[in-house]
Write an enzyme that holds these catalytic residues in place. Structure first.
Site, PDB file in Angstrom:
ATOM      1  N   VAL A  77      35.853  44.895  39.937  1.00  0.00           N
ATOM      2  CA  VAL A  77      36.487  45.524  41.273  1.00  0.00           C
ATOM      3  C   VAL A  77      36.110  46.750  41.994  1.00  0.00           C
ATOM      4  CG1 VAL A  77      38.930  46.214  41.725  1.00  0.00           C
ATOM      5  CG2 VAL A  77      38.428  44.480  39.754  1.00  0.00           C
TER       6      VAL A  77
ATOM      7  N   ALA B 190      32.865  57.706  38.977  1.00  0.00           N
ATOM      8  CA  ALA B 190      32.544  57.947  37.295  1.00  0.00           C
ATOM      9  C   ALA B 190      32.631  56.636  36.674  1.00  0.00           C
ATOM     10  CB  ALA B 190      33.798  58.442  36.841  1.00  0.00           C
TER      11      ALA B 190
ATOM     12  N   VAL C 227      49.205  42.871  40.757  1.00  0.00           N
ATOM     13  CA  VAL C 227      49.691  41.515  40.654  1.00  0.00           C
ATOM     14  C   VAL C 227      49.176  40.540  42.003  1.00  0.00           C
ATOM     15  CG1 VAL C 227      51.694  40.173  40.635  1.00  0.00           C
ATOM     16  CG2 VAL C 227      51.781  42.659  40.048  1.00  0.00           C
TER      17      VAL C 227
ATOM     18  N   GLY D 281      46.035  39.622  42.576  1.00  0.00           N
ATOM     19  CA  GLY D 281      44.591  39.884  43.387  1.00  0.00           C
ATOM     20  C   GLY D 281      44.967  40.090  44.790  1.00  0.00           C
TER      21      GLY D 281
ATOM     22  N   GLY E 257      33.567  36.682  37.220  1.00  0.00           N
ATOM     23  CA  GLY E 257      34.268  37.947  37.276  1.00  0.00           C
ATOM     24  C   GLY E 257      35.759  37.938  37.188  1.00  0.00           C
TER      25      GLY E 257
ATOM     26  N   LYS F 122      52.402  40.989  34.919  1.00  0.00           N
ATOM     27  CA  LYS F 122      52.514  40.856  36.123  1.00  0.00           C
ATOM     28  C   LYS F 122      54.063  40.394  36.516  1.00  0.00           C
ATOM     29  CE  LYS F 122      47.635  39.766  37.094  1.00  0.00           C
ATOM     30  NZ  LYS F 122      46.802  38.520  37.232  1.00  0.00           N
TER      31      LYS F 122
HETATM   32  P1  NDP Z   1      35.172  46.010  34.738  1.00  0.00           P
HETATM   33  O1  NDP Z   1      35.001  45.829  33.046  1.00  0.00           O
HETATM   34  O2  NDP Z   1      34.243  45.006  35.299  1.00  0.00           O
HETATM   35  O3  NDP Z   1      34.841  47.559  35.140  1.00  0.00           O
HETATM   36  C1  NDP Z   1      35.499  48.536  34.321  1.00  0.00           C
HETATM   37  C2  NDP Z   1      34.758  49.771  34.851  1.00  0.00           C
HETATM   38  O4  NDP Z   1      34.988  50.995  34.089  1.00  0.00           O
HETATM   39  C3  NDP Z   1      33.126  49.830  34.777  1.00  0.00           C
HETATM   40  O5  NDP Z   1      32.349  50.181  35.597  1.00  0.00           O
HETATM   41  C4  NDP Z   1      33.042  50.924  33.389  1.00  0.00           C
HETATM   42  O6  NDP Z   1      31.717  51.626  33.376  1.00  0.00           O
HETATM   43  C5  NDP Z   1      33.958  51.823  33.878  1.00  0.00           C
HETATM   44  N1  NDP Z   1      34.512  52.543  32.633  1.00  0.00           N
HETATM   45  C6  NDP Z   1      34.931  52.203  31.369  1.00  0.00           C
HETATM   46  N2  NDP Z   1      35.184  53.149  30.552  1.00  0.00           N
HETATM   47  C7  NDP Z   1      34.974  54.475  31.456  1.00  0.00           C
HETATM   48  C8  NDP Z   1      35.188  55.837  31.057  1.00  0.00           C
HETATM   49  N3  NDP Z   1      35.538  56.167  29.952  1.00  0.00           N
HETATM   50  N4  NDP Z   1      34.853  56.523  32.173  1.00  0.00           N
HETATM   51  C9  NDP Z   1      34.379  56.164  33.241  1.00  0.00           C
HETATM   52  N5  NDP Z   1      34.220  54.817  33.713  1.00  0.00           N
HETATM   53  C10 NDP Z   1      34.507  53.963  32.868  1.00  0.00           C
HETATM   54  O7  NDP Z   1      36.550  45.609  35.032  1.00  0.00           O
HETATM   55  P2  NDP Z   1      37.217  45.205  36.397  1.00  0.00           P
HETATM   56  O8  NDP Z   1      36.587  45.802  37.358  1.00  0.00           O
HETATM   57  O9  NDP Z   1      37.107  43.545  36.126  1.00  0.00           O
HETATM   58  O10 NDP Z   1      38.872  45.729  35.905  1.00  0.00           O
HETATM   59  C11 NDP Z   1      39.089  46.788  36.355  1.00  0.00           C
HETATM   60  C12 NDP Z   1      40.828  46.961  36.553  1.00  0.00           C
HETATM   61  O11 NDP Z   1      40.985  45.937  37.463  1.00  0.00           O
HETATM   62  C13 NDP Z   1      41.296  46.456  35.361  1.00  0.00           C
HETATM   63  O12 NDP Z   1      42.675  47.225  35.097  1.00  0.00           O
HETATM   64  C14 NDP Z   1      41.839  45.065  35.554  1.00  0.00           C
HETATM   65  O13 NDP Z   1      42.884  44.382  34.724  1.00  0.00           O
HETATM   66  C15 NDP Z   1      42.095  45.024  36.861  1.00  0.00           C
HETATM   67  N6  NDP Z   1      41.781  43.789  37.605  1.00  0.00           N
HETATM   68  C16 NDP Z   1      40.687  43.294  37.807  1.00  0.00           C
HETATM   69  C17 NDP Z   1      40.774  41.987  38.594  1.00  0.00           C
HETATM   70  C18 NDP Z   1      39.533  41.094  38.428  1.00  0.00           C
HETATM   71  O14 NDP Z   1      39.371  40.124  38.947  1.00  0.00           O
HETATM   72  N7  NDP Z   1      38.300  41.461  37.775  1.00  0.00           N
HETATM   73  C19 NDP Z   1      41.742  41.579  39.365  1.00  0.00           C
HETATM   74  C20 NDP Z   1      42.779  42.264  39.381  1.00  0.00           C
HETATM   75  C21 NDP Z   1      42.922  43.583  38.741  1.00  0.00           C
HETATM   76  P3  NDP Z   1      30.138  50.858  33.251  1.00  0.00           P
HETATM   77  O15 NDP Z   1      30.188  49.990  34.484  1.00  0.00           O
HETATM   78  O16 NDP Z   1      29.289  51.894  33.174  1.00  0.00           O
HETATM   79  O17 NDP Z   1      30.423  49.869  31.992  1.00  0.00           O
HETATM   80  N1  HSE Z   2      42.043  38.439  34.820  1.00  0.00           N
HETATM   81  C1  HSE Z   2      43.222  38.318  35.878  1.00  0.00           C
HETATM   82  C2  HSE Z   2      43.190  37.007  36.499  1.00  0.00           C
HETATM   83  C3  HSE Z   2      42.434  39.348  36.833  1.00  0.00           C
HETATM   84  O1  HSE Z   2      42.400  36.031  36.065  1.00  0.00           O
HETATM   85  O2  HSE Z   2      44.080  36.683  37.140  1.00  0.00           O
HETATM   86  C4  HSE Z   2      43.402  39.171  38.238  1.00  0.00           C
HETATM   87  O3  HSE Z   2      44.586  40.211  37.888  1.00  0.00           O
END
Ligand code: NDP
Ligand code: HSE
Length: 452
Positions: free
Chosen positions: A15, A44, A133, A135, A188, A206
């Site tokens: 994301v 970060a 919630v 997307g 993803g 959600k």
């Molecule tokens: P990812 O696992 O792809 O990304 C997580 C990121 O957090 C990575 O860049 C990771 O770093 C970083 N990270 C982890 N721990 C730390 C730390 N201690 N300090 C700094 N950075 C840290 O997750 P997503 O992008 O898929 O999801 C992120 C959020 O969005 C979650 O809450 C998820 O529920 C929500 N979400 C996701 C959706 C999706 O379709 N994927 C849709 C809607 C909501 P590094 O890259 O170095 O590992």
């Molecule tokens: N893992 C979640 C999904 C991401 O598949 O809907 C979006 O919140």
């Protein structure tokens, strides 16, 4: 000259990466629309050595999230890490340092929302969570702003892109569950721990958020009766299709509209059913035709009537679009000094409560594995009849070898506690093998017309 809003991004995975790319593409457009330029100044991550191929200077990356959450030059923090431990600390730290925060973290909002909102208010800032919630669907905005003049009479949601993608591919392409899940992960869509998706918890988070916004009391995850799609048998998908039904993992938020009007004339909207389980929908209903990673939310309001919101529910771009919308709101709030204009959550129902699952009433699909001999059906019908549970139809598919055959029963409206009792007794019959399969049916009957 547009005002500059400096953003600190914590987390730059699926994301976060999508957000950085989207801002690079449409940042100038947003600046011209907002009169404020949104600029990601620091990012970060956990691992600096990852190749991210993003249109930003490598020098803005750090592993020290604390230095961003406390940096006086950062106006806004975006948390896109996930999880409920460190992410909570990250958000609380930023709020306590006077920064508004944007998050997509539904698990955190559902579990700790009240604490985080209180902290935001205490510090004169705000917490934005549109991306938590459905997307790319702006459903939080729709409920808090577009439908503010309505009482929500019922809300249904297909809220997990991963599960909807898996169910669609199992039905349409005959993929098995594990393969479909692996593809959802590759694209993803799935959470870091995909059990959150397939066991229904992500949908429950959600549903809890939508129920809270609709009914004005905070619904915690442990109050949402939750069942996921793991272990769903392709046989049931096929039998259901033969009868004109489609499987969806459906969130339902429904108040008890049949409750009597109180002495002062108010209609109690509580208790509220807040549930998540695999559900059979008539295949001609619009929600049955929401496929792949798409989500949809159906909201019926007492003024507007039926409304439907549809769009991609997961993935980098869909979620980035929702975060951009929060960035725009937050930037305008900074520009206009109006951080509390739309509060994160406004409690307004002191007596609100969630309905106990035992008293929830709905029709059911039952599949049993039975001995193919006279009297079997009579035994089963007698147990159901004794509990006042009516059968609306049944069929025994042909073509099964041996003396064990599947028997499918469609059950009229029944209470959950009565069905549980019936299944216990049916499971004890010596002509029934294995555990009965019980799946709820949602017929989407029109709401009863109630006197004012
Ligand atoms: P990812 O696992 O792809 O990304 C997580 C990121 O957090 C990575 O860049 C990771 O770093 C970083 N990270 C982890 N721990 C730390 C730390 N201690 N300090 C700094 N950075 C840290 O997750 P997503 O992008 O898929 O999801 C992120 C959020 O969005 C979650 O809450 C998820 O529920 C929500 N979400 C996701 C959706 C999706 O379709 N994927 C849709 C809607 C909501 P590094 O890259 O170095 O590992
Ligand atoms: N893992 C979640 C999904 C991401 O598949 O809907 C979006 O919140």
């Amino acid at each position: 000259m547009a005002e500059k809003v400096s953003v600190g991004l914590i987390g730059c995975g699926v994301v976060g990466g999508g957000l950085v790319r989207a801002l690079s593409r449409n940042g100038a457009l947003m600046a011209s629309r907002l009169g404020a330029q949104i600029s990601v100044e620091r990012i970060a991550v956990r691992d600096l050595s990852k190749n991210r191929d993003l249109p930003v200077e490598p020098a803005i990356f750090t592993t020290d999230w604390m230095s961003i959450a406390t940096d006086p030059a950062i106006h806004l923090v975006v948390e896109l890490v996930g999880g409920t431990d460190t992410a909570r600390e990250m958000i609380l730290t930023a709020l306590r340092h006077g920064k508004s925060v944007i998050t997509a973290n539904k698990a955190l909002i559902c579990e700790y929302g009240e604490e985080l909102f209180e902290e935001a208010e205490k510090n004169g800032v705000n917490l934005y969570y549109e991306a938590s919630v459905a997307g790319g669907i702006p459903i939080i905005k729709a409920l808090r702003e577009g439908l503010i003049g309505n009482r929500v009479q019922r809300l249904y949601g297909i809220l997990n892109g991963t599960c909807n993608y898996i169910l669609t591919q199992m039905k349409n392409k005959g993929w098995d569950f594990d393969y479909a899940l692996a593809e959802a992960q590759r694209l993803g869509y799935a959470e870091a721990d995909p059990a959150l998706d397939v066991d229904g918890h992500d949908t429950a988070h959600k549903a809890g958020i939508l129920a809270s916004l609709s009914y004005g009391f905070w619904v915690r995850p442990d109050q949402v009766h939750t069942e996921g799609i793991r272990g769903l048998d392709i046989l049931d998908i096929q039998f259901a299709a033969r009868m004109g039904y489609t499987f969806k993992l459906l969130a339902m938020v429904k108040p008890n509209l049949a409750a009597p009007v109180s002495q002062n004339g108010a209609r109690p909207f509580s208790p509220v059913q807040v549930t998540v389980f695999p559900t059979l929908l008539p295949e001609d209903h619009v929600l049955a035709n929401v496929n792949g990673v798409f989500n949809a939310v159906f909201v019926q309001g007492d003024v507007v009537g039926e409304t439907l919101y549809y769009g991609p529910g997961a993935g980098a771009d869909a979620t980035a679009s929702a975060v951009l919308s929060d960035l725009a709101d937050a930037a305008l709030d900074i520009k206009c000094d109006s951080a509390g204009r739309v509060p994160a959550f406004t409690p307004h129902e002191e007596d609100g409560e969630v309905q106990d699952i035992d008293s929830v009433v709905c029709p059911f699909y039952l599949r049993l594995q039975v001995m193919d001999r006279p009297g079997t059906m009579a035994n089963i019908a007698s147990i159901l009849g004794d509990l006042n549970i009516g059968i609306s139809s049944m069929f025994q598919p042909e073509g099964h070898e041996g003396d064990r055959v599947p028997l499918v029963l469609m059950i009229h409206d029944a209470r959950h506690d009565a069905m549980r009792e019936a299944l216990k007794k049916i499971g004890q019959l010596d002509v029934v093998f294995g555990d009965p399969v019980m799946i709820r049916v949602e017929p989407f009957d029109p709401l009863p017309v109630l006197a004012d």
